[in-house]
Design a protein around this motif. Structure first.
Motif: not given
Ligand SMILES: Nc1ncnc2c1ncn2[C@@H]1O[C@H](COP(=O)(O)OP(=O)(O)OP(=O)(O)O)[C@@H](O)[C@H]1O
Ligand SMILES: [Mg+2]
Lengths: 261, 272
Positions: B150-151, B153-154, B157-158, B160-161, B163-165
């Motif tokens: 999951k990590e 993948t994100l 994919l993105d 920036e997001m 890092r935000v989470i």
């Protein structure tokens, strides 16, 4: 409603040699609906990224929920974010619902998998933006406005306490934009803090509790009526140089002419 | 089948299937993150690592593991510091580590190193020890990909997001690069340094054209790769050709046939 949730203290930021933000002070209270307006290049996106911890200011401090952003652990996942220019690889093999689920990854935790309750929240978020029928589509198959909607859905999926939105309704049609602001009002009633950047002053003035005018410096942060009444907009957008007096409202920052860039 | 009765062939097939499976799954992440060239770079660094092992009298494979992981992380750090562009960083490292290897082998005169085997693969040389190292590394790679699915993948994919989470983005990048390095080292016996990155790129690229669902992409890539490794090894035995090259050619053939079918179909947009 009085307790501060985001505190920006004496923040200055530059992309050397360009000074983008200069000594910005801004406090957002829990449950406040704040709209940030300002000209292109005024530093709005930069300020949001600083709040999110994506950029580090050269000077000043930022506190979210009483802590520095780097010290927030799980709480980070309570921040929903819709970026202005998302750098997403739209060819990535992922469906709309899986994409929206990524908004919950912080809550789910490292190494764990989404549970049925997580999928329920994702469906709920997709319904909010009327995209539930597109759940199984690949994200690259969406139109520009639809892509914007799933970004919004992703920010909602984490059941955020703070929503940080950077021009969330660009590319979104008028009807969807209206229903989006209605949705924000509903979330606002649930005490969710909303910080949104918008160029549509007329629209945000209807919905927001307060407006912050940003053009390198924070020119004003006040109730919409006040901001409009005092002609800050003209000043900021440079239609005419207006002059304001100190002391009418305690935290007005007086600026004679728009700061030169 | 008679070939399965040969001990070296059994080992080769086993290690080939392990390597094929790992390359197929890891490769999907590599291709999606546009790290194919990084893979090629690290594989050439493996040559430097192996030579260093011989030079120091250490186990060449284990030395190469450490060397490649360090080089991979080194390249990533350089890129992160925004000093050098990715292709430049890879270009610099991959030639210099190869040069180092050539230098070290030259210094160790009179030592009989199976250079050709490391460069192009030599399944006859697969030992029990190699098999055990491969199994251990295989478990590490599989577990990491599964646990951080999951990590990763994100983060691809993105970012920036991610890092935000608050995902540990640097850690995830280093992890992926380290997994690539580990994979390369264990594949050296089968296809050799020069050809390794084919296993990491081609099945994934084939699969990405057939599905827009990550799990299905992984499954297709896996089937493709396992088929081609087993098929290539068998073919190489009967045709008496180099095993690594045969596997790679077969994999490439499947890629082009699939590409052709895909263009005829025209239903799915290309990803890689
Ligand atoms: N990565 C960067 N490198 C250098 N300068 C940058 C970078 N990003 C932004 N800037 C500069 O910083 C200033 C503020 O940018 P920012 O994106 O915060 O503006 P904004 O208020 O969000 O504008 P807009 O309304 O166009 O979105 C601009 O002058 C821009 O040129
Ligand atoms: Mg902006």
């Amino acid at each position: 409603m009085e307790e501060p949730i985001v505190e920006i203290k004496n923040v200055s930021f530059s992309y050397p040699p360009l000074e983008v933000l200069e000594d910005v002070n801004l406090t957002v209270k829990k449950g406040e609906f704040l709209a940030i307006i300002g000209p292109n290049g005024g530093g709005k996106t930069t300020l949001l990224k600083i709040i999110l911890g994506l950029l580090k200011p050269q000077k000043g401090e930022v506190y979210v929920a009483g802590k520095r952003i780097g010290e927030l652990r799980k709480w980070r996942s309570k921040i929903g974010y819709v970026p202005q220019a998302a750098q997403i690889d739209y060819t990535f093999p992922i469906t709309v619902e899986e994409f929206v689920m990524t908004g919950r990854f912080g809550l789910i935790g490292l190494g764990k998998r989404p549970r049925p309750s997580d999928w329920e929240m994702v469906q709920k978020a997709l319904k909010e933006v009327k995209m539930e029928e597109w759940s199984k589509k690949q994200i690259g198959e969406l139109s520009g406005g639809q892509r914007q909607k799933i970004l919004i859905a992703r920010s909602l999926a984490s059941e955020p306490e703070i929503l940080i939105l950077d021009e969330p309704t660009t590319a979104v049609d008028l009807e969807s934009s209206e229903s989006f602001y209605e949705l924000l009002l509903r979330l606002h009633k649930e005490e969710i803090t909303i910080i949104t950047v918008s160029h549509d002053v007329g629209v945000v003035a209807q919905y927001a509790d307060s407006i912050a005018c940003l053009n390198r410096r924070l020119i004003k942060h006040n109730r919409p009526e006040e901001v409009i009444r005092e002609g800050v907009l003209e000043e900021m957008y440079g239609k005419e140089a207006a002059f304001f007096h100190h002391g009418v409202i305690p935290h007005i920052v007086v600026q004679k002419t728009p700061p030169e860039r | 089948m008679e070939i399965l009765q040969l001990a070296f062939m059994q080992r080769a097939l086993l290690i080939g299937l392990i390597v094929g499976a790992l390359g197929a799954t890891l490769g999907v992440f590599v291709v999606l993150k546009r790290l194919s060239f990084m893979g090629a770079g690290i594989s050439h660094a493996a040559f430097g690592g192996i030579a260093l092992g011989y030079f120091l009298g250490w186990n060449p494979i284990l030395t190469a593991v450490i060397f490649c992981v360090s080089v991979g992380i080194g390249i990533s750090m350089l890129i992160e510091s925004n000093q050098i562009k990715e292709d430049t960083a890879v270009g610099v490292f991959f030639t210099s580590t190869m040069a180092l290897g050539i230098l070290l082998i030259g210094l160790k005169k009179g030592y009989n190193i199976d250079l050709f085997g490391y460069l192009f693969g030599n399944i006859l040389a697969v030992s029990r020890e190699d098999l055990i190292i491969s199994l251990v590394i295989g478990v590490i790679i599989t577990f990491s990909l599964y646990f951080f699915y999951k990590e990763l993948t994100l983060s691809i994919l993105d970012p920036e997001m991610a890092r935000v989470i608050g995902l540990p983005l640097n850690f995830l990048n280093y992890l992926l690069v380290s997994l690539i390095a580990l994979f390369i080292v264990i594949s050296v016996r089968i296809v050799g340094i020069i050809l390794v990155s084919a296993l990491l790129t081609i099945p994934a690229a084939t699969a990405l054209r057939w599905s827009k669902n990550l799990k299905k992409v992984l499954a297709i890539s896996l089937i493709d790769s396992l088929g081609c490794t087993a098929g290539g090894l068998t073919l190489s035995y009967y045709l008496d050709t180099a095993s690594g090259a045969t596997i790679v050619i077969l994999t490439t053939l499947v890629f082009f046939v699939s590409l052709l079918l895909n263009i005829v179909n025209r239903k799915i947009q290309p990803t890689a």
